[in-house]
Design a protein around this motif. Sequence first.
Motif, PDB file in Angstrom:
ATOM      1  N   LEU A 349       0.812  -1.215   0.000  1.00 48.00           N
ATOM      2  CA  LEU A 349       0.000   0.000   0.000  1.00 48.00           C
ATOM      3  C   LEU A 349       0.851   1.273   0.000  1.00 48.00           C
ATOM      4  O   LEU A 349       0.322   2.372   0.193  1.00 48.00           O
ATOM      5  CB  LEU A 349      -0.946   0.002   1.204  1.00 48.00           C
ATOM      6  N   GLY A 350       2.153   1.129  -0.190  1.00 49.34           N
ATOM      7  CA  GLY A 350       3.027   2.297  -0.293  1.00 49.34           C
ATOM      8  C   GLY A 350       3.334   2.954   1.029  1.00 49.34           C
ATOM      9  O   GLY A 350       3.715   4.137   1.072  1.00 49.34           O
ATOM     10  N   ILE A 351       3.201   2.217   2.122  1.00 50.36           N
ATOM     11  CA  ILE A 351       3.404   2.773   3.464  1.00 50.36           C
ATOM     12  C   ILE A 351       4.800   2.420   3.966  1.00 50.36           C
ATOM     13  O   ILE A 351       5.172   1.243   4.026  1.00 50.36           O
ATOM     14  CB  ILE A 351       2.334   2.243   4.431  1.00 50.36           C
ATOM     15  N   GLU A 408      -5.163   9.682   3.377  1.00 50.45           N
ATOM     16  CA  GLU A 408      -4.789  10.421   4.584  1.00 50.45           C
ATOM     17  C   GLU A 408      -3.584   9.765   5.249  1.00 50.45           C
ATOM     18  O   GLU A 408      -2.678  10.454   5.746  1.00 50.45           O
ATOM     19  CB  GLU A 408      -5.968  10.473   5.558  1.00 50.45           C
ATOM     20  N   ARG A 409      -3.598   8.436   5.253  1.00 47.53           N
ATOM     21  CA  ARG A 409      -2.466   7.694   5.860  1.00 47.53           C
ATOM     22  C   ARG A 409      -1.180   7.973   5.104  1.00 47.53           C
ATOM     23  O   ARG A 409      -0.121   8.201   5.707  1.00 47.53           O
ATOM     24  CB  ARG A 409      -2.782   6.193   5.853  1.00 47.53           C
ATOM     25  N   LEU A 410      -1.229   7.962   3.785  1.00 43.92           N
ATOM     26  CA  LEU A 410      -0.031   8.250   2.985  1.00 43.92           C
ATOM     27  C   LEU A 410       0.449   9.675   3.226  1.00 43.92           C
ATOM     28  O   LEU A 410       1.655   9.950   3.201  1.00 43.92           O
ATOM     29  CB  LEU A 410      -0.327   8.036   1.499  1.00 43.92           C
ATOM     30  N   GLY A 411      -0.479  10.567   3.469  1.00 43.10           N
ATOM     31  CA  GLY A 411      -0.115  11.963   3.693  1.00 43.10           C
ATOM     32  C   GLY A 411       0.559  12.205   5.026  1.00 43.10           C
ATOM     33  O   GLY A 411       1.164  13.280   5.231  1.00 43.10           O
ATOM     34  N   SER A 419       7.643   8.151  -4.188  1.00 41.56           N
ATOM     35  CA  SER A 419       8.338   7.076  -3.467  1.00 41.56           C
ATOM     36  C   SER A 419       7.362   5.961  -3.095  1.00 41.56           C
ATOM     37  O   SER A 419       7.680   4.771  -3.190  1.00 41.56           O
ATOM     38  CB  SER A 419       9.008   7.624  -2.209  1.00 41.56           C
ATOM     39  N   SER A 420       6.154   6.342  -2.686  1.00 41.27           N
ATOM     40  CA  SER A 420       5.137   5.344  -2.364  1.00 41.27           C
ATOM     41  C   SER A 420       4.764   4.536  -3.603  1.00 41.27           C
ATOM     42  O   SER A 420       4.601   3.317  -3.536  1.00 41.27           O
ATOM     43  CB  SER A 420       3.883   6.024  -1.801  1.00 41.27           C
ATOM     44  N   HIS A 421       4.649   5.231  -4.721  1.00 39.77           N
ATOM     45  CA  HIS A 421       4.319   4.547  -5.976  1.00 39.77           C
ATOM     46  C   HIS A 421       5.401   3.531  -6.335  1.00 39.77           C
ATOM     47  O   HIS A 421       5.101   2.403  -6.734  1.00 39.77           O
ATOM     48  CB  HIS A 421       4.156   5.569  -7.101  1.00 39.77           C
ATOM     49  N   GLN A 422       6.665   3.918  -6.165  1.00 46.41           N
ATOM     50  CA  GLN A 422       7.760   3.008  -6.492  1.00 46.41           C
ATOM     51  C   GLN A 422       7.779   1.809  -5.551  1.00 46.41           C
ATOM     52  O   GLN A 422       8.040   0.675  -5.974  1.00 46.41           O
ATOM     53  CB  GLN A 422       9.103   3.740  -6.430  1.00 46.41           C
ATOM     54  N   LEU A 423       7.471   2.050  -4.269  1.00 47.92           N
ATOM     55  CA  LEU A 423       7.407   0.949  -3.308  1.00 47.92           C
ATOM     56  C   LEU A 423       6.303  -0.027  -3.692  1.00 47.92           C
ATOM     57  O   LEU A 423       6.483  -1.250  -3.627  1.00 47.92           O
ATOM     58  CB  LEU A 423       7.157   1.500  -1.903  1.00 47.92           C
ATOM     59  N   MET A 424       5.168   0.493  -4.123  1.00 46.08           N
ATOM     60  CA  MET A 424       4.059  -0.359  -4.545  1.00 46.08           C
ATOM     61  C   MET A 424       4.397  -1.119  -5.825  1.00 46.08           C
ATOM     62  O   MET A 424       4.051  -2.297  -5.960  1.00 46.08           O
ATOM     63  CB  MET A 424       2.799   0.486  -4.741  1.00 46.08           C
TER      64      MET A 424
END
Length: 491
Positions: A349-351, A408-411, A419-424
């Motif tokens: 989930l990019g977290i 909201e969590r990603l924010g 970076s979250s997109h790349q992690l996903m």
Amino acid sequence: MTERKRVIQTGWNLENSYARLPKSFFNIIKPNPVSSPKLIILNYSLATSLGLNGQALQSNDGIAVLAGNQVPKGTLPLAQAYAGHQFGHFTMLGDGRAMLIGEQVMPSGERVDIQLKGSGKTPYSRGGDGRAALGPMLREYIISEAMHALGIGTTRSLAVVTTGEFVVRENQQLGAIMTRVAASHLRVGTFQYVSKWGTAMDLRALADYTLQRHFPAVDAGGNQYLFLLREVIKRQATLIAKWQLIGFIHGVMNTDNMAISGETIDYGPCAFMDTYDPETVFSSIDIHGRYAYGNQPHIAEWNLARFAETLLPLLHVNQDQAVKLAQEAISDFTKLYHYNWLTGMRAKLGIFNEEVQDEELIEGLLSLMQKYHSDYTNTFLSLTFDTRWDVALFGSTEFAHWYELWQERLGRQKEQKASSHQLMRSSNPALIPRNHQVEAALEAAVKQGDYSVMERLLDVLKDPYAHSTEQIDYATLPAISNRPYRTFCGT
């Protein structure tokens, strides 16, 4: 050319350390020649990493080894003895259709088992013919190589050859032999066999061999057998979490199919989940759902408890203290598994960081996926690229609310959206070996002698996180069917 020169040319560098263990652990066997072996597929990249010459393996002499018609000079082929709980019932087992030709010492110095599966009768065949059909051997080749590409610990497939002979299962099928490469074939069932029928000295010999083979850096000053138990638990906690994260269902998690090394072993009635449902079962013989997707972590813990029982005489001279040490070690599994699973789910989930509410957020998504019968792999793929292919799920007000909470969590983390997109991207594969595509490849190969379908599938599975245009078609879901998908063990 002499036999010795042929061996050097091929690159076999085989030893037989397992043969130095007590004789009751195995049976020395002779090759069971087949009439006209033919190489169907060879894993060139794996061959190279093993220190083997791919061209030499395709020669008549090379194929003769892969077919079990001859063995490299100096080796001592054997069939290993083991036991196991099969669907909860304990029984004596062993390599009933496999031959360990030796341990290849790779250029890196690493040692791996080279086993022929489907190589003929052994003292453990229990009335079986010891052979294998082409379809199941190609299936294991496809799935094990896909698992390797997905970054999941697994045995691997070096080659598949047909034998020129037929085996009878539900009908007459073309026989085949697969060459399997494993860190070792030591299983929980190996320890169960020695614990049940061996001596205390036998058990210590097996444990010492396992430590030397897989955990050579252990501090001999401590309780090395407790260390062994804890390390096996850690490896299995990591492995099972990866299975769950990718939607893989092993199908037959008997104790003889749990490798001490932490690799996935034996790809019989396995499959990858399409629609998310924890109760998903594919195996035709798992009629009560013992090995369903949602049960896999619990079964792994149960299997590890059986492993711990075998080690009790080595853990402590006092039985009560030994049981206490074993129970404490086993109790760590759930915590270790949960940590690995939750960390992996965050990544999907990019977290990057941790918050207490993360598990509630993850479980919320999974509940919605189950309610709306959403595809497991493609749901995470859609979240990765912000596409809305699943109208039922993504069009619901419940998902809209969940999506808001997720954003909201990603924010609340310092990492940027890119970076979250790349992690996903690196955590959610573009494709898995879809059951209908695997079946199509096997049908073309077995019924028509057309291996091109399988070769194309293997090619796109090599890099599941590439997210290339060539992989898009392989993410397509199968047509809706009223008949549940079923898999079979192949024996």
